[in-house]
Design a protein around this motif. Sequence first.
Motif, mmCIF file in Angstrom:
data_model
loop_
_atom_site.group_PDB
_atom_site.id
_atom_site.type_symbol
_atom_site.label_atom_id
_atom_site.label_comp_id
_atom_site.label_asym_id
_atom_site.label_seq_id
_atom_site.Cartn_x
_atom_site.Cartn_y
_atom_site.Cartn_z
ATOM 1 N N ALA A 245 0.840 -1.198 0.000
ATOM 2 C CA ALA A 245 0.000 0.000 0.000
ATOM 3 C C ALA A 245 0.875 1.249 0.000
ATOM 4 O O ALA A 245 0.558 2.251 -0.661
ATOM 5 C CB ALA A 245 -0.921 0.002 1.221
ATOM 6 N N LEU A 246 1.996 1.194 0.741
ATOM 7 C CA LEU A 246 2.945 2.306 0.768
ATOM 8 C C LEU A 246 3.542 2.554 -0.608
ATOM 9 O O LEU A 246 3.745 3.701 -1.014
ATOM 10 C CB LEU A 246 4.060 2.006 1.778
ATOM 11 N N ILE A 247 3.853 1.497 -1.336
ATOM 12 C CA ILE A 247 4.399 1.643 -2.688
ATOM 13 C C ILE A 247 3.322 2.154 -3.643
ATOM 14 O O ILE A 247 3.590 2.979 -4.530
ATOM 15 C CB ILE A 247 4.949 0.299 -3.193
ATOM 16 N N ALA A 248 2.086 1.706 -3.452
ATOM 17 C CA ALA A 248 1.011 1.998 -4.405
ATOM 18 C C ALA A 248 0.557 3.446 -4.358
ATOM 19 O O ALA A 248 0.321 4.057 -5.412
ATOM 20 C CB ALA A 248 -0.181 1.070 -4.153
ATOM 21 N N PHE A 249 0.416 4.040 -3.172
ATOM 22 C CA PHE A 249 -0.184 5.380 -3.157
ATOM 23 C C PHE A 249 0.743 6.443 -3.754
ATOM 24 O O PHE A 249 0.260 7.332 -4.460
ATOM 25 C CB PHE A 249 -0.714 5.729 -1.748
ATOM 26 N N PRO A 250 2.076 6.394 -3.561
ATOM 27 C CA PRO A 250 2.916 7.336 -4.311
ATOM 28 C C PRO A 250 2.947 7.035 -5.806
ATOM 29 O O PRO A 250 2.957 7.960 -6.627
ATOM 30 C CB PRO A 250 4.308 7.153 -3.686
ATOM 31 N N LEU A 404 -7.658 10.457 -16.870
ATOM 32 C CA LEU A 404 -6.880 9.373 -16.275
ATOM 33 C C LEU A 404 -6.124 9.863 -15.041
ATOM 34 O O LEU A 404 -6.048 9.153 -14.021
ATOM 35 C CB LEU A 404 -5.897 8.808 -17.303
ATOM 36 N N ALA A 405 -5.563 11.074 -15.112
ATOM 37 C CA ALA A 405 -4.842 11.638 -13.974
ATOM 38 C C ALA A 405 -5.743 11.727 -12.745
ATOM 39 O O ALA A 405 -5.340 11.387 -11.625
ATOM 40 C CB ALA A 405 -4.290 13.016 -14.331
ATOM 41 N N ILE A 406 -6.970 12.174 -12.938
ATOM 42 C CA ILE A 406 -7.917 12.292 -11.824
ATOM 43 C C ILE A 406 -8.221 10.921 -11.241
ATOM 44 O O ILE A 406 -8.235 10.730 -10.014
ATOM 45 C CB ILE A 406 -9.202 12.999 -12.273
ATOM 46 N N VAL A 407 -8.425 9.941 -12.108
ATOM 47 C CA VAL A 407 -8.784 8.591 -11.643
ATOM 48 C C VAL A 407 -7.664 7.987 -10.799
ATOM 49 O O VAL A 407 -7.901 7.474 -9.699
ATOM 50 C CB VAL A 407 -9.107 7.677 -12.843
ATOM 51 N N VAL A 408 -6.424 8.039 -11.301
ATOM 52 C CA VAL A 408 -5.336 7.392 -10.559
ATOM 53 C C VAL A 408 -5.019 8.144 -9.268
ATOM 54 O O VAL A 408 -4.634 7.532 -8.258
ATOM 55 C CB VAL A 408 -4.073 7.245 -11.433
ATOM 56 N N MET A 409 -5.188 9.461 -9.258
ATOM 57 C CA MET A 409 -4.952 10.194 -8.019
ATOM 58 C C MET A 409 -6.005 9.861 -6.968
ATOM 59 O O MET A 409 -5.697 9.720 -5.781
ATOM 60 C CB MET A 409 -4.901 11.700 -8.296
ATOM 61 N N LEU A 410 -7.255 9.710 -7.396
ATOM 62 C CA LEU A 410 -8.306 9.299 -6.459
ATOM 63 C C LEU A 410 -8.033 7.895 -5.928
ATOM 64 O O LEU A 410 -8.273 7.600 -4.749
ATOM 65 C CB LEU A 410 -9.671 9.365 -7.127
ATOM 66 N N MET A 411 -7.518 7.029 -6.778
ATOM 67 C CA MET A 411 -7.170 5.680 -6.333
ATOM 68 C C MET A 411 -6.064 5.709 -5.286
ATOM 69 O O MET A 411 -6.052 4.892 -4.356
ATOM 70 C CB MET A 411 -6.737 4.828 -7.533
ATOM 71 N N SER A 412 -5.143 6.651 -5.400
ATOM 72 C CA SER A 412 -4.042 6.734 -4.432
ATOM 73 C C SER A 412 -4.552 7.015 -3.023
ATOM 74 O O SER A 412 -3.938 6.585 -2.034
ATOM 75 C CB SER A 412 -3.042 7.809 -4.867
ATOM 76 N N ILE A 413 -5.667 7.713 -2.915
ATOM 77 C CA ILE A 413 -6.250 7.997 -1.596
ATOM 78 C C ILE A 413 -6.639 6.705 -0.895
ATOM 79 O O ILE A 413 -6.422 6.533 0.311
ATOM 80 C CB ILE A 413 -7.474 8.929 -1.741
ATOM 81 N N VAL A 414 -7.190 5.758 -1.652
ATOM 82 C CA VAL A 414 -7.591 4.473 -1.077
ATOM 83 C C VAL A 414 -6.389 3.772 -0.450
ATOM 84 O O VAL A 414 -6.456 3.239 0.670
ATOM 85 C CB VAL A 414 -8.225 3.573 -2.157
ATOM 86 N N PHE A 415 -5.253 3.811 -1.142
ATOM 87 C CA PHE A 415 -4.089 3.061 -0.672
ATOM 88 C C PHE A 415 -3.396 3.726 0.512
ATOM 89 O O PHE A 415 -2.776 3.031 1.323
ATOM 90 C CB PHE A 415 -3.112 2.838 -1.829
ATOM 91 N N VAL A 416 -3.467 5.047 0.644
ATOM 92 C CA VAL A 416 -2.868 5.652 1.833
ATOM 93 C C VAL A 416 -3.667 5.276 3.070
ATOM 94 O O VAL A 416 -3.101 5.097 4.164
ATOM 95 C CB VAL A 416 -2.740 7.186 1.692
#
Length: 433
Positions: A245-250, A404-416
């Motif tokens: 999860a630490l690797i994924a959110f950045p 796509l930028a918006i989608v992946v940034m929103l996904m990063s919130i889940v992983f943090v």
Amino acid sequence: MNAAKRTPEASRFYYGWIIVAVALISMAFWLGIRASFSVYYVALLEDYAWSRSGSAGVQSIALLTYTLLAPLVGGLIDRFGPRRVIIPGILVLSLGLVLCSTIDTLGQFYLLYGMVTGAGITCIGIVTYSSILAHWFEKKRGLASGIAVSGMGIGTFVLVPLSQSFISMWGWRTAFIITGALVLIILLPANAIFLRHKPEETGQYVDGSKRSETPRRSFSQKENRHEIETDWTLKKAFQAGRFWALIAFPFLSITGIYIVLVHNVKFLVDQGIEKMTAALVFAMVGVISSMFRIFWGWLSDRIGRETTFTMGILCACLGVGSLLLLESSGSRLFTYSFFIFFGVGWGVTAPMYMSVSADLFKGRIFGLIYGFLEAGVGLAGALGAWAAGFIFDKTHSYGGAFALAIVVMLMSIVFVWLAAPRKTNRRIGSMSP
């Protein structure tokens, strides 16, 4: 008498803030030199009949070099301490820049800038100073990280125009030599004289607290097995879900960030905005992000890393959404909301990467662990830059790339939130007497 003077009770000033200052200066050179590639790139293309893609590939090689060496640099700092890594790295960086003044072929450019300079610059980057600051700060970790990485914005807006001035006055060859000399004159003594790995080396404790104020470890047997900082091994880290999860959110957030960073100027020009105005808009993004790195770091110490990161990324999404609205409406008012919101949001990334990783994995192999995080960041930056160009080539619009930028940034919130640094910090807080 001398021993007494080194006790934390007798020390009014916490030396950790000196470490923060050294990190700020070093990271100013780290990102400033990387950002200055753009002005050297233009100058070299004027002198040599190289293709744009071939010349730009030098920066990709430098990024790949950084990606490959970041875990190694972090691991070497864990084992040998920062000075034995940073000092040789500064010498390599300075030598690489000076040797770049002798470039006559594209192959030499790839070797001397992409590989030699790229190797040296890795030693003064975020992976290095994150590995050090993790030992100095706990309660004020977010603030210290934010101040340190604010140097990234400062370096960009000092070294880029300074490099252009050198090129205009004396040519790119002399500019490379001067930049190499500045690295040697400023960074070498700053790190050689003032850098310390851990607070114990100065007779102090984490955050400048007294010995009686330092947290007492009172974990249960299960927590001891997984949480004590000296117990982490690379194998155990790889087996922990929070590591991935630490690797994924950045990785996800930087993929989205670089989609915008690399292509926003070209997009604005395509919308009929003057090149200089577009460049100034990008400059404002950097200035705002630099200021907010400090703010987000400070705020995360008070309301938590997850909440802070969520707020910042939502701001970045609003900034990207402004570009979509600019394209659809043609109103240039959205240019202002873009650089404000995106700058604010971009500022949350680096201090949260440093703070969250230290919250979770501070210990004897923290540098190595953070090196893997930075390797992922390097790959994510390359992926984001490429993906936006690919989407544009296929659709003749940046709309899909920005979506796509918006989608992946929103996904990063889940992983943090899955990484859950709040749980570690809650346990640390409960250990205080």
